[in-house]
Design an enzyme around this catalytic site. Structure first.
Site, PDB file in Angstrom:
ATOM      1  N   LYS A 126     -29.075   1.426 -22.893  1.00 16.18           N
ATOM      2  CA  LYS A 126     -28.400   1.694 -24.166  1.00 16.18           C
ATOM      3  C   LYS A 126     -26.918   2.000 -23.928  1.00 16.18           C
ATOM      4  CE  LYS A 126     -27.622   5.380 -26.385  1.00 16.18           C
ATOM      5  NZ  LYS A 126     -27.654   6.707 -26.983  1.00 16.18           N
ATOM      6  N   ASP A 145     -30.451   2.801 -30.359  1.00 16.36           N
ATOM      7  CA  ASP A 145     -30.506   4.260 -30.350  1.00 16.36           C
ATOM      8  C   ASP A 145     -31.599   4.684 -31.334  1.00 16.36           C
ATOM      9  OD1 ASP A 145     -29.468   3.900 -32.888  1.00 16.36           O
ATOM     10  OD2 ASP A 145     -27.860   5.372 -32.660  1.00 16.36           O
TER      11      ASP A 145
END
Ligand code: SF4
Length: 216
Positions: A126, A145
């Site tokens: 991420k 996220d």
């Protein structure tokens, strides 16, 4: 019943179109001046709001103005400096490890490369996607996220639970040239209307294409 791939792709296209119309200037909310600061801010943003991270980094990036400053910082002092973001011991170790690693391996420059990034301390897929997409404009994947994960599930774009699987699903139904803007717009929409505690479906411009899976 599991939706067919083509119906999911059609819905994804509608959702994408409405999202981009609603949030035409969506971008990363973490304040930064370069890729290194963005990496530090992204590490700090785990389990913390972007607003709080921005308050902390306003003074942090003045006190530690380079990777070298973070690498040579007293760890206990750095912990105190980032304490308001939570999980400060782990985050301080990650930031210092990240700073040391890019100095030792990349001459102090953040590498614009997924394989290299995910091997660095504190950087998962991420964070690497955030750095590549926002600092370098490289669409190597989709940032997943907590907002992107929740909204993708509610919108029926994935049935997966883990971020890597969700990302793979999104990468198959969202065109690559939209990956960066798509996650920025999803994050803004998660904050604006499709919150973790409450989804404001009555006011939502996506109410027609969105199947509202799991929303009560
Ligand atoms: S319709 Fe409801 S569940 Fe779907 S995106 Fe909008 S707020 Fe979220």
């Amino acid at each position: 019943m599991t939706p067919s791939r083509s119906s999911t792709a059609t819905r994804a296209a509608k959702i994408r179109e409405i999202l981009f119309r609603t949030y035409p200037n969506a971008t990363c909310a973490l304040a930064h001046r370069n890729a290194f600061e963005l990496a530090v801010a992204t590490i700090l943003s785990a389990q913390c709001t972007d607003e709080r991270v921005n308050i902390v980094t306003r003074t942090l990036f003045k006190k530690y103005a380079s990777p070298s400053a973070f690498a040579h910082a007293d760890l206990a002092v750095l912990e105190l400096d980032i304490r308001p973001t939570g999980f400060y011991r782990n985050k301080a170790r990650s930031i210092q490890g990240f700073a040391k690693a890019i100095i030792e391996q990349f001459g102090g420059e953040v590498p614009a490369d997924m394989d290299a990034l995910v091997k660095l301390p504190g950087v998962g897929r991420k964070t690497a996607n955030v750095i590549l997409g926002t600092a370098f404009g490289i669409a190597e994947g989709v940032v997943v996220d907590t907002h992107v994960a929740r909204l993708s599930q509610r919108m029926g774009l994935t049935e997966a639970e883990d971020p890597e699987h969700i990302e793979r699903d999104l990468m198959t139904i969202i065109p690559r040239e939209n990956w960066i803007a798509f996650s920025h717009a999803m994050i803004l929409h998660g904050r604006a209307l499709c919150g973790a505690r409450k989804a404001h479906c009555d006011e939502c411009p996506l109410a027609e294409p969105c199947p509202k899976i799991g929303v009560r």
